[in-house]
Enzyme design. Structure first.
Site, PDB file in Angstrom:
ATOM      1  N   LYS A 141       0.859  -1.197   0.000  1.00 15.80           N
ATOM      2  CA  LYS A 141       0.000   0.000   0.000  1.00 15.80           C
ATOM      3  C   LYS A 141       0.893   1.245   0.000  1.00 15.80           C
ATOM      4  O   LYS A 141       1.504   1.591   0.999  1.00 15.80           O
ATOM      5  CB  LYS A 141      -0.913   0.015   1.239  1.00 15.80           C
ATOM      6  CG  LYS A 141      -2.042   0.999   1.088  1.00 15.80           C
ATOM      7  CD  LYS A 141      -2.125   1.937   2.208  1.00 15.80           C
ATOM      8  CE  LYS A 141      -1.951   3.337   2.362  1.00 15.80           C
ATOM      9  NZ  LYS A 141      -1.906   4.325   1.375  1.00 15.80           N
ATOM     10  N   ASN A 151       6.140   9.545  12.446  1.00 16.57           N
ATOM     11  CA  ASN A 151       6.118   8.961  13.787  1.00 16.57           C
ATOM     12  C   ASN A 151       4.707   8.707  14.289  1.00 16.57           C
ATOM     13  O   ASN A 151       4.440   7.686  14.922  1.00 16.57           O
ATOM     14  CB  ASN A 151       6.828   9.888  14.771  1.00 16.57           C
ATOM     15  CG  ASN A 151       8.290   9.578  14.809  1.00 16.57           C
ATOM     16  OD1 ASN A 151       8.937   9.669  13.792  1.00 16.57           O
ATOM     17  ND2 ASN A 151       8.788   9.157  15.953  1.00 16.57           N
ATOM     18  N   GLU A 208      10.076   2.453  10.301  1.00 18.79           N
ATOM     19  CA  GLU A 208      11.158   3.422  10.043  1.00 18.79           C
ATOM     20  C   GLU A 208      10.497   4.780   9.922  1.00 18.79           C
ATOM     21  O   GLU A 208       9.634   4.982   9.075  1.00 18.79           O
ATOM     22  CB  GLU A 208      11.921   3.058   8.765  1.00 18.79           C
ATOM     23  CG  GLU A 208      12.786   1.820   8.898  1.00 18.79           C
ATOM     24  CD  GLU A 208      13.797   1.878  10.043  1.00 18.79           C
ATOM     25  OE1 GLU A 208      14.206   2.986  10.436  1.00 18.79           O
ATOM     26  OE2 GLU A 208      14.157   0.802  10.564  1.00 18.79           O
ATOM     27  N   CYS A 265      14.164  11.447   4.887  1.00 23.41           N
ATOM     28  CA  CYS A 265      14.200  11.209   6.333  1.00 23.41           C
ATOM     29  C   CYS A 265      15.611  11.444   6.873  1.00 23.41           C
ATOM     30  O   CYS A 265      15.794  11.720   8.042  1.00 23.41           O
ATOM     31  CB  CYS A 265      13.732   9.797   6.640  1.00 23.41           C
ATOM     32  SG  CYS A 265      14.617   8.580   5.688  1.00 23.41           S
ATOM     33  N   GLU A 272      10.557  17.485  13.334  1.00 23.24           N
ATOM     34  CA  GLU A 272      10.848  17.208  11.932  1.00 23.24           C
ATOM     35  C   GLU A 272       9.945  18.088  11.060  1.00 23.24           C
ATOM     36  O   GLU A 272       8.724  18.022  11.163  1.00 23.24           O
ATOM     37  CB  GLU A 272      10.571  15.729  11.610  1.00 23.24           C
ATOM     38  CG  GLU A 272      10.975  15.386  10.191  1.00 23.24           C
ATOM     39  CD  GLU A 272      10.585  13.965   9.783  1.00 23.24           C
ATOM     40  OE1 GLU A 272       9.441  13.560  10.041  1.00 23.24           O
ATOM     41  OE2 GLU A 272      11.435  13.271   9.198  1.00 23.24           O
TER      42      GLU A 272
HETATM   43  P1  NAD Z   1       2.684   9.059   6.678  1.00 25.53           P
HETATM   44  O1  NAD Z   1       2.958   8.442   8.001  1.00 25.53           O
HETATM   45  O2  NAD Z   1       1.652  10.120   6.605  1.00 25.53           O
HETATM   46  O3  NAD Z   1       2.247   7.957   5.623  1.00 25.53           O
HETATM   47  C1  NAD Z   1       3.046   6.825   5.347  1.00 25.53           C
HETATM   48  C2  NAD Z   1       2.156   5.706   4.835  1.00 25.53           C
HETATM   49  O4  NAD Z   1       1.294   5.280   5.905  1.00 25.53           O
HETATM   50  C3  NAD Z   1       1.236   6.117   3.686  1.00 25.53           C
HETATM   51  O5  NAD Z   1       1.121   5.040   2.787  1.00 25.53           O
HETATM   52  C4  NAD Z   1      -0.080   6.360   4.394  1.00 25.53           C
HETATM   53  O6  NAD Z   1      -1.213   6.246   3.559  1.00 25.53           O
HETATM   54  C5  NAD Z   1      -0.059   5.270   5.463  1.00 25.53           C
HETATM   55  N1  NAD Z   1      -0.943   5.511   6.620  1.00 25.53           N
HETATM   56  C6  NAD Z   1      -1.393   6.693   7.109  1.00 25.53           C
HETATM   57  N2  NAD Z   1      -2.176   6.481   8.195  1.00 25.53           N
HETATM   58  C7  NAD Z   1      -2.214   5.144   8.403  1.00 25.53           C
HETATM   59  C8  NAD Z   1      -2.818   4.298   9.389  1.00 25.53           C
HETATM   60  N3  NAD Z   1      -3.561   4.807  10.366  1.00 25.53           N
HETATM   61  N4  NAD Z   1      -2.621   2.976   9.310  1.00 25.53           N
HETATM   62  C9  NAD Z   1      -1.840   2.438   8.342  1.00 25.53           C
HETATM   63  N5  NAD Z   1      -1.243   3.189   7.373  1.00 25.53           N
HETATM   64  C10 NAD Z   1      -1.419   4.514   7.411  1.00 25.53           C
HETATM   65  O7  NAD Z   1       4.101   9.596   6.139  1.00 25.53           O
HETATM   66  P2  NAD Z   1       4.397  10.411   4.798  1.00 25.53           P
HETATM   67  O8  NAD Z   1       3.909  11.818   4.980  1.00 25.53           O
HETATM   68  O9  NAD Z   1       3.927   9.635   3.615  1.00 25.53           O
HETATM   69  O10 NAD Z   1       6.001  10.386   4.771  1.00 25.53           O
HETATM   70  C11 NAD Z   1       6.811  11.302   5.440  1.00 25.53           C
HETATM   71  C12 NAD Z   1       7.406  10.684   6.691  1.00 25.53           C
HETATM   72  O11 NAD Z   1       8.113   9.501   6.367  1.00 25.53           O
HETATM   73  C13 NAD Z   1       8.440  11.582   7.367  1.00 25.53           C
HETATM   74  O12 NAD Z   1       8.210  11.581   8.748  1.00 25.53           O
HETATM   75  C14 NAD Z   1       9.768  10.891   7.064  1.00 25.53           C
HETATM   76  O13 NAD Z   1      10.793  11.137   7.993  1.00 25.53           O
HETATM   77  C15 NAD Z   1       9.369   9.475   7.046  1.00 25.53           C
HETATM   78  N6  NAD Z   1      10.355   8.680   6.322  1.00 25.53           N
HETATM   79  C16 NAD Z   1      11.169   7.854   7.042  1.00 25.53           C
HETATM   80  C17 NAD Z   1      12.132   7.083   6.391  1.00 25.53           C
HETATM   81  C18 NAD Z   1      13.018   6.145   7.155  1.00 25.53           C
HETATM   82  O14 NAD Z   1      13.511   5.211   6.548  1.00 25.53           O
HETATM   83  N7  NAD Z   1      13.243   6.341   8.422  1.00 25.53           N
HETATM   84  C19 NAD Z   1      12.250   7.164   4.999  1.00 25.53           C
HETATM   85  C20 NAD Z   1      11.410   8.017   4.310  1.00 25.53           C
HETATM   86  C21 NAD Z   1      10.444   8.757   4.982  1.00 25.53           C
END
Ligand code: NAD
Length: 478
Positions: A173, A228, A248, A282, A380
């Site tokens: 997803k 987070n 992550e 990230c 962040e």
């Molecule tokens: P997000 O948490 O909003 O979404 C990530 C994914 O989770 C999406 O596919 C989203 O649809 C899904 N999601 C949202 N709510 C959910 C729920 N309740 N249950 C299950 N899935 C759900 O993050 P984003 O805005 O897409 O990405 C940015 C974040 O990702 C930043 O915080 C960044 O630091 C982090 N990031 C971390 C790494 C790493 O490896 N540590 C790498 C890239 C990005």
């Protein structure tokens, strides 16, 4: 492109027929495509498909599974330009960056294809001389892969490729913002003839589709990259029903510039770490701690070079920094800039949206800060906003660098071995970079954060085996 869900080898519309549009954040009049706004009914079908495929898939040898990954890599190589262009349009990273990311994805596929032939256990001496004792790694079953939009090609692949090489089946997803790009990646697996059900793909909101995947009793493991807030929620749900999970999450990554640093090298790496991908990695650099002895030289050069950055359309070869990935990202970034101003940080450069009616463009922004407990120093932002601090030596720099809830990556610029060793020893981060920018990940090495940046497991390289398999200990006596 109309991206459908991909379930049991077929591209299908969502059960209730709802779709949503994916819009180019750098040109709000450009619709990149549509994707399915799926519901629980689609999740059910996808999980069922993955479950059906699980047994025959795990019965194949690693080499047989690897052959599909090699083939997928070859197909992705043929489609590189198209995939990279779609990603640049869909999330605003420059075409050079999305091409680099697609190449990374191809290398990841080949790396894990080879994993099918590497050892997957140990022989351990049994206390009984007539017995054989050994370990073997077995698949977990159905794995949910939930990914963000900032690396729409590499992250789905660095989770999916190890999941399937180790004999699991997958429901992927992606983030809605990059659903069309991800559909094109999945189509490469289809063209490689991956058996039906081994990789399933469903799009839709995180709260609906993501959440019901995480709650599904037949999903044995969840690997997640994202924020987070979402990660912690997923971890709690998975723990409550005993599913394996890997999270992550965010970062607030520092660079330390010591008095003896090569200033030009440090400035270039800070600039690239803070502003490439419009600050949406990230591992992006979001805080710089610069020794008093070189502070003014560093600041002057950093500002000069920042002013040369060309912001523009992701497909334009002259562009160094594209738009933010969405209007939401822009609003969030501007809100942090307002906070910075209200917290009395000094705005040195940037701070404004550009061409807002066209897309989510923003100036690269640098604040000079004194208060390390301010929001822009602690939280962040996930945009091109850097907090610059003047410090009195390596000790103060290290203390402040560690004074955040995150611990993903960190870098130092110095020629002094004692500084390097202090940093390597005392910096709480999963990725330690010496004389190199904070953003830099190698697919063959473990990747993950400390503190609140991760659930303390690692992905990529050999580390992926830990998450995507369970160890069986076997004792055999004649
Ligand atoms: P997000 O948490 O909003 O979404 C990530 C994914 O989770 C999406 O596919 C989203 O649809 C899904 N999601 C949202 N709510 C959910 C729920 N309740 N249950 C299950 N899935 C759900 O993050 P984003 O805005 O897409 O990405 C940015 C974040 O990702 C930043 O915080 C960044 O630091 C982090 N990031 C971390 C790494 C790493 O490896 N540590 C790498 C890239 C990005």
């Amino acid at each position: 492109m109309d991206a459908h869900n991909f379930i049991y080898g077929q591209w299908v519309p969502a059960v209730d027929g709802q779709t949503a549009k994916s819009i180019n954040p750098g040109n709000l009049n450009d619709t990149v495509g549509t994707y399915q706004d799926s519901t629980e009914a689609d999740v059910e079908q996808a999980v069922q498909a993955a479950q059906e495929a699980a047994k025959p898939w795990r019965k194949l040898s690693g080499a047989e599974r690897g052959a599909f990954l090699y083939k997928t890599a070859d197909i992705m190589e043929e489609r590189l330009d198209e995939i990279a262009k779609t990603a640049a349009r869909e999330m605003g990273k420059t075409l050079a960056e999305t091409k680099g990311e697609t190449l990374r994805g191809i290398a990841i596929l080949r790396y894990y294809a080879g994993e099918g032939l590497r050892k997957n256990g140990d022989v351990i001496p049994a206390s009984d001389a007539k017995a054989l004792m050994y370990t073997t790694r077995v698949p977990l079953g159905v794995v949910a892969v939930i990914t963000p939009w900032n690396f729409p090609i590499a992250i789905p692949l660095w989770k999916t490729a190890p999941a399937i090489i180790f004999g699991n089946t997958v429901v992927l997803k992606p983030a809605s913002e990059t659903a069309v790009t991800c559909a094109k990646v999945v189509a490469c697996f289809e063209a490689a003839g991956l058996p039906p059900g081994v990789l399933n793909f469903i799009t839709g909101s995180g709260a609906k589709v993501g959440q019901s995947l995480v709650e599904h009793h037949r999903v044995n493991a969840i690997t997640f990259t994202g924020s987070n807030t979402t990660g912690k929620k997923i971890g709690q749900t998975a723990l409550a029903r005993g599913a394996k999970y890997q999270l992550e999450m965010g970062g607030k990554n520092p660079v330390i510039v010591a008095a003896d640093a090569d200033i030009e090298q440090a400035v270039d790496a800070t600039l690239s770490g803070a502003f490439k991908s419009t600050g949406q990695k990230c591992t992006a650099t979001s805080r710089a701690f610069v020794d008093r002895a070189v502070y003014s030289t560093f600041k002057k050069l950093l500002l000069e070079k920042t002013k040369e950055i060309v912001v523009g359309d992701s497909l334009d070869a002259k562009t160094w920094m594209g738009p933010l990935a969405s209007q939401n990202q822009l609003a969030n970034c501007l809100a942090y800039i307002e906070k910075g101003l209200s917290e009395k940080a000094t705005l040195l450069t940037g701070g404004h949206a550009i061409d807002q009616e066209k897309g989510s463009f923003i100036e690269p922004t640098i604040f000079e800060c004194r208060d390390h407990h301010s929001s822009i120093a602690q939280e962040e932002i996930f945009g091109p906003v850097l907090a610059l601090f003047e410090v009195d030596g390596i000790e103060e720099a290290l203390r402040l660098a560690n004074d955040v809830p995150y611990g993903l990556s960190a870098s130092i610029f110095t020629k002094n071995i004692a500084n390097m060793l202090a940093f390597i020893e005392d910096m709480d981060a999963g990725l330690i970079r010496v004389n190199a920018e904070s953003a830099g990940v190698e697919l063959q090495a473990p990747f993950g954060g400390m503190k609140q940046s991760s659930s303390h497991s690692r992905e990529q390289g050999e580390a992926a085996k830990e998450f995507f398999t369970a160890t069986k200990t076997i004792f055999v006596k004649a």
